[in-house]
Design an enzyme around this catalytic site. Structure first.
Site, short mmCIF file in Angstrom:
data_model
loop_
_atom_site.label_atom_id
_atom_site.label_comp_id
_atom_site.label_asym_id
_atom_site.label_seq_id
_atom_site.Cartn_x
_atom_site.Cartn_y
_atom_site.Cartn_z
N ASN A 9 44.89 39.46 34.65
CA ASN A 9 43.85 39.40 35.68
C ASN A 9 43.15 40.75 35.65
O ASN A 9 43.68 41.72 36.19
CB ASN A 9 44.47 39.11 37.05
CG ASN A 9 43.44 39.18 38.17
OD1 ASN A 9 42.24 39.28 37.92
ND2 ASN A 9 43.92 39.14 39.41
N TRP A 10 42.00 40.77 35.02
CA TRP A 10 41.30 42.06 34.87
C TRP A 10 40.73 42.56 36.20
O TRP A 10 40.33 43.70 36.31
CB TRP A 10 40.15 41.92 33.86
CG TRP A 10 40.57 41.80 32.43
CD1 TRP A 10 41.83 41.62 31.94
CD2 TRP A 10 39.69 41.84 31.29
NE1 TRP A 10 41.79 41.55 30.57
CE2 TRP A 10 40.50 41.68 30.14
CE3 TRP A 10 38.31 41.98 31.13
CZ2 TRP A 10 39.97 41.68 28.85
CZ3 TRP A 10 37.78 41.97 29.85
CH2 TRP A 10 38.61 41.83 28.72
N LYS A 11 40.65 41.69 37.19
CA LYS A 11 40.01 42.05 38.47
C LYS A 11 38.61 42.58 38.19
O LYS A 11 37.97 42.15 37.23
CB LYS A 11 40.90 43.01 39.27
CG LYS A 11 42.33 42.46 39.41
CD LYS A 11 43.17 43.18 40.40
CE LYS A 11 44.55 42.53 40.45
NZ LYS A 11 45.43 43.15 41.45
N HIS A 94 43.86 34.31 45.10
CA HIS A 94 44.48 35.63 44.94
C HIS A 94 44.51 36.33 46.30
O HIS A 94 43.59 36.17 47.10
CB HIS A 94 43.69 36.46 43.91
CG HIS A 94 44.44 37.69 43.50
ND1 HIS A 94 44.45 38.82 44.28
CD2 HIS A 94 45.22 37.94 42.43
CE1 HIS A 94 45.21 39.73 43.69
NE2 HIS A 94 45.69 39.23 42.57
N GLU A 96 43.80 39.19 47.13
CA GLU A 96 42.61 40.03 47.39
C GLU A 96 41.47 39.16 47.91
O GLU A 96 40.64 39.62 48.69
CB GLU A 96 42.24 40.80 46.12
CG GLU A 96 43.24 41.92 45.86
CD GLU A 96 43.45 42.29 44.41
OE1 GLU A 96 42.61 41.95 43.56
OE2 GLU A 96 44.49 42.93 44.12
N GLU A 165 52.93 36.24 43.96
CA GLU A 165 52.52 37.65 43.95
C GLU A 165 52.79 38.25 45.33
O GLU A 165 51.95 38.13 46.24
CB GLU A 165 51.03 37.77 43.62
CG GLU A 165 50.67 37.24 42.25
CD GLU A 165 49.41 37.91 41.70
OE1 GLU A 165 49.43 38.28 40.53
OE2 GLU A 165 48.43 38.09 42.45
N GLY A 171 49.64 46.34 42.53
CA GLY A 171 48.97 47.62 42.33
C GLY A 171 49.66 48.80 42.96
O GLY A 171 49.09 49.88 43.07
N SER A 210 52.77 44.50 39.77
CA SER A 210 53.31 45.65 39.04
C SER A 210 54.24 45.23 37.90
O SER A 210 55.24 45.90 37.64
CB SER A 210 54.01 46.64 39.99
OG SER A 210 53.07 47.14 40.93
N GLY A 231 48.01 42.52 36.37
CA GLY A 231 46.79 43.23 36.76
C GLY A 231 46.59 44.46 35.89
O GLY A 231 46.13 44.38 34.76
N GLY A 232 46.96 45.61 36.43
CA GLY A 232 46.69 46.89 35.77
C GLY A 232 47.10 46.93 34.30
O GLY A 232 46.35 47.42 33.45
P1 13P Z 1 49.15 44.61 39.27
O1 13P Z 1 49.82 44.13 38.01
O2 13P Z 1 48.11 45.66 39.02
O3 13P Z 1 50.14 44.98 40.33
O4 13P Z 1 48.31 43.35 39.85
C1 13P Z 1 48.96 42.13 39.99
C2 13P Z 1 47.96 41.11 40.34
O5 13P Z 1 47.39 41.12 41.42
C3 13P Z 1 47.63 40.09 39.33
O6 13P Z 1 46.85 39.08 39.85
#
Ligand code: 13P
Length: 247
Positions: A9-11, A94, A96, A165, A171, A210, A231-232
């Site tokens: 998930n590149w966000k 998600h 967010e 999640e 994050g 994470s 994510g990251g």
């Molecule tokens: P991180 O891997 O950066 O914690 O993000 C997880 C996430 O929200 C994937 O959708």
């Protein structure tokens, strides 16, 4: 036996220039992976992902979709539009989007149904906040989030992917321990099984929060953790591929 899915998930990250190298590197490294691979990119880069990944083992998708088919919904992107770019996946609900855009459990369920109707695979995210975990409400929150989704998908349950999640792990560098995650994944599968026992065995349940190369192996070894939503670490090809190779 469920296949392992490692989805990035590149966000809201990337640029045409930086994506080019990342997509090429993920494509080049994907041959060595036994896991299914996917990247969910910002909507403006779907054409770029399609051009870079067509014919490879790496699928692509989006991070959200509209609940509407078309019309006066400024800024929204429809399921059919995602289909125009051959998306396989779309992330739905998600945390967010739930917290910054006020998406309710019911809206997330409607979006899930829209995705399925357009033959997209929805990756439906659920998970509790730190306050909810500390109140002992994890189970209640996850079941509450799942219920309208289960009502909406009906007999298509086997066609969805669920991502657990925990919001406090996103994050933050704080990962749920494999045992903590497994407990919730088991609960999610049991909740799905109450609707359709056979489908529940087929649904891939991903862990997100994470997940990194150094903790992926232990998480992915758990019986009900069928992959990761990254994510990251999905923004660096080496890290993303290392997670895939841990699977
Ligand atoms: P991180 O891997 O950066 O914690 O993000 C997880 C996430 O929200 C994937 O959708």
């Amino acid at each position: 036996m469920r296949a392992t899915l490692i989805a990035g998930n590149w966000k809201m990250n990337g640029s045409l220039a930086s994506n080019a190298g990342l997509l090429d590197d993920v494509r080049a490294g994907s041959g060595a992976s036994r896991a299914q691979l996917a990247v969910c990119v910002p909507a403006p880069y779907l054409a770029q992902a399609q051009a870079a990944l067509t014919g490879s083992a790496v699928a692509w998708g989006a991070q959200d979709l509209s609940v509407h088919d078309s019309g006066a919904y400024t800024g929204e992107v429809s399921a059919a539009m995602l289909g125009d770019f051959d998306c396989t996946y779309v992330i739905v609900g998600h945390s967010e989007r739930r917290s910054y855009h006020g998406e309710s459990d019911e809206l997330v369920a409607q979006k899930t149904a829209r995705a399925l109707a357009a033959r997209l695979v929805p990756i439906v995210c659920v998970g509790e906040t730190l306050a909810e975990r500390e109140q002992g409400a994890t189970e209640a929150v996850v079941v509450r989030q799942l219920k309208p989704v289960l009502d909406a998908v009906g007999s298509d349950l086997a066609k969805i992917v669920v991502a657990y999640e925990p919001v406090w792990a996103i994050g933050t560098g704080k990962t749920a321990t494999p045992e903590m995650a497994q407990q919730v994944h088991e609960l999610i599968r049991a909740t799905l099984a109450q609707r359709d026992a056979a489908a529940a065995q087929q649904v891939q349940i991903l862990y997100g929060g994470s997940m990194k190369p150094d903790n992926a192996k232990d998480l992915l070894a758990m019986p009900d953790i069928d992959g990761g939503l990254i994510g990251g670490a999905s923004l660096k090809a080496a890290d993303f591929l290392a997670i895939a190779h841990a699977a």
